[in-house]
Design an enzyme around this catalytic site. Structure first.
Site, PDB file in Angstrom:
ATOM      1  N   CYS A  84       0.894  -1.086   0.009  1.00  0.00           N
ATOM      2  CA  CYS A  84       0.208   0.024   0.186  1.00  0.00           C
ATOM      3  C   CYS A  84       0.948   1.150  -0.022  1.00  0.00           C
ATOM      4  O   CYS A  84       1.736   1.418   0.824  1.00  0.00           O
ATOM      5  CB  CYS A  84      -0.823   0.059   1.408  1.00  0.00           C
ATOM      6  SG  CYS A  84      -1.910   1.579   1.345  1.00  0.00           S
ATOM      7  N   GLY A 208      -7.957  -6.079  -8.792  1.00  0.00           N
ATOM      8  CA  GLY A 208      -8.686  -5.168  -7.973  1.00  0.00           C
ATOM      9  C   GLY A 208      -9.262  -4.044  -8.534  1.00  0.00           C
ATOM     10  O   GLY A 208     -10.626  -4.061  -8.592  1.00  0.00           O
TER      11      GLY A 208
END
Length: 312
Positions: A84, A208
């Site tokens: 992330c 995603g």
């Protein structure tokens, strides 16, 4: 994806052909403090099998504790997030910021592997920046630590989501380690997905952002994987009917005050490619009532179905 892949969405998207679902990534520190919201994020309704719970943090002992907890709560796989790039995560040395210190990455992986009796996997980026590509080193350490699969998003942390994911790096990683490698990044077309799988040799792909508002992409990729032609997308009206299923399920699960703000972004994505989408998105973003939002989408469906056919 935090704030996106909640259990309601995963339950709706799983039947499109996903082999594995992953919870919203959760903070190991928040789990240590017993955060109610974080505990909700790891709840799977008991319906998802298999399901992976993704953790982030920078302290090996806290990550080990969190791994034990999510395993007790039903996780079939514990996934460590070194990918992330969000500032709220990296400012505390979590997510992709961990890649600035491969020793810490290894300590975290070893602690988590030791703490649980289920497979441990890891997701990462290429490195913190172009001048510090550490993915091969960190993957080698992961394999040594007992991590059983590695997912690589082929951008650096500094890139965020700009530019194109460089799948040559994913192919390089696949050649470098013996554990399964999962490729991730810019998989937004079924035929491109298959080409990238063939070229890189990866064992799987992780989907995603490209599935948001378009779960039919999952089905198309699954079709090609199993040797069938990719089925066409449903009509715009049918896509919006599914959007309403999603909307109502979120309201039932979270309640209107929480669901309405979250569903604005989802409805905006389901509207992609529909005539007048820009004005509709702007309208949806200002709506605070579930009934009004549903009415707006239903009105759009009626308009689409009454529109004259487009000449070939």
């Amino acid at each position: 994806m935090s704030g996106v892949t909640n259990r309601t969405m995963r339950a709706l998207y799983r039947p499109f052909g996903l082999g594995l679902t992953v919870t919203e990534f959760v903070s190991s520190n928040a789990l240590a403090y017993g955060s109610k919201r974080t505990m909700e994020m790891i709840d799977q309704h008991g319906l998802e099998k298999p399901v992976s719970t993704q953790l982030w943090g920078d302290d090996p002992a806290t990550m080990a504790m969190a791994a034990k907890l999510v395993r007790e709560c039903g996780a079939d796989i514990v996934d460590i997030n070194f990918g992330c790039p969000a500032p709220k995560v990296t400012k505390t040395n979590g997510g992709s910021a961990c890649l600035r210190d491969p020793d810490r990455c290894e300590a975290i992986m070893r602690a988590v592997v030791k703490a649980v009796d289920c497979p441990v996997t890891m997701k990462m980026r290429l490195g913190w920046s172009e001048s510090a590509l550490v993915y091969l080193e960190v993957a080698a350490r992961a394999q040594s630590a007992g991590v059983q699969a590695v997912t690589l998003h082929a951008r650096t942390a500094k890139q965020f989501y700009k530019g194109e994911a460089d799948w040559d790096h994913i192919a390089r990683l696949k050649r470098a380690v013996d554990i399964p490698v999962i490729g991730n990044g810019d998989v937004d077309d079924p035929h491109v997905a298959m080409q990238r799988m063939r070229d890189s040799g990866v064992d799987a792909i992780m989907l995603g952002r490209a599935t948001l508002g378009n779960p039919w992409l999952i089905t198309q990729i699954r079709d090609l994987m199993e040797g069938r032609p990719a089925r066409p997308l449903p009509s715009a009206a049918d896509r919006l009917r599914f959007a309403l299923v999603h909307y109502r399920a979120m309201v039932d699960e979270l309640g209107e005050p929480r669901a309405v703000p979250q569903m604005r972004k989802h409805i905006a994505l389901y509207l992609k490619g529909i005539p007048g989408a820009a004005a509709l998105r702007e309208r949806i973003m200002r709506i605070d009532s579930a009934a009004e939002a549903v009415g707006t989408v239903e009105e759009t469906i009626r308009r689409l179905e009454c529109a004259p056919p487009v000449a070939a």
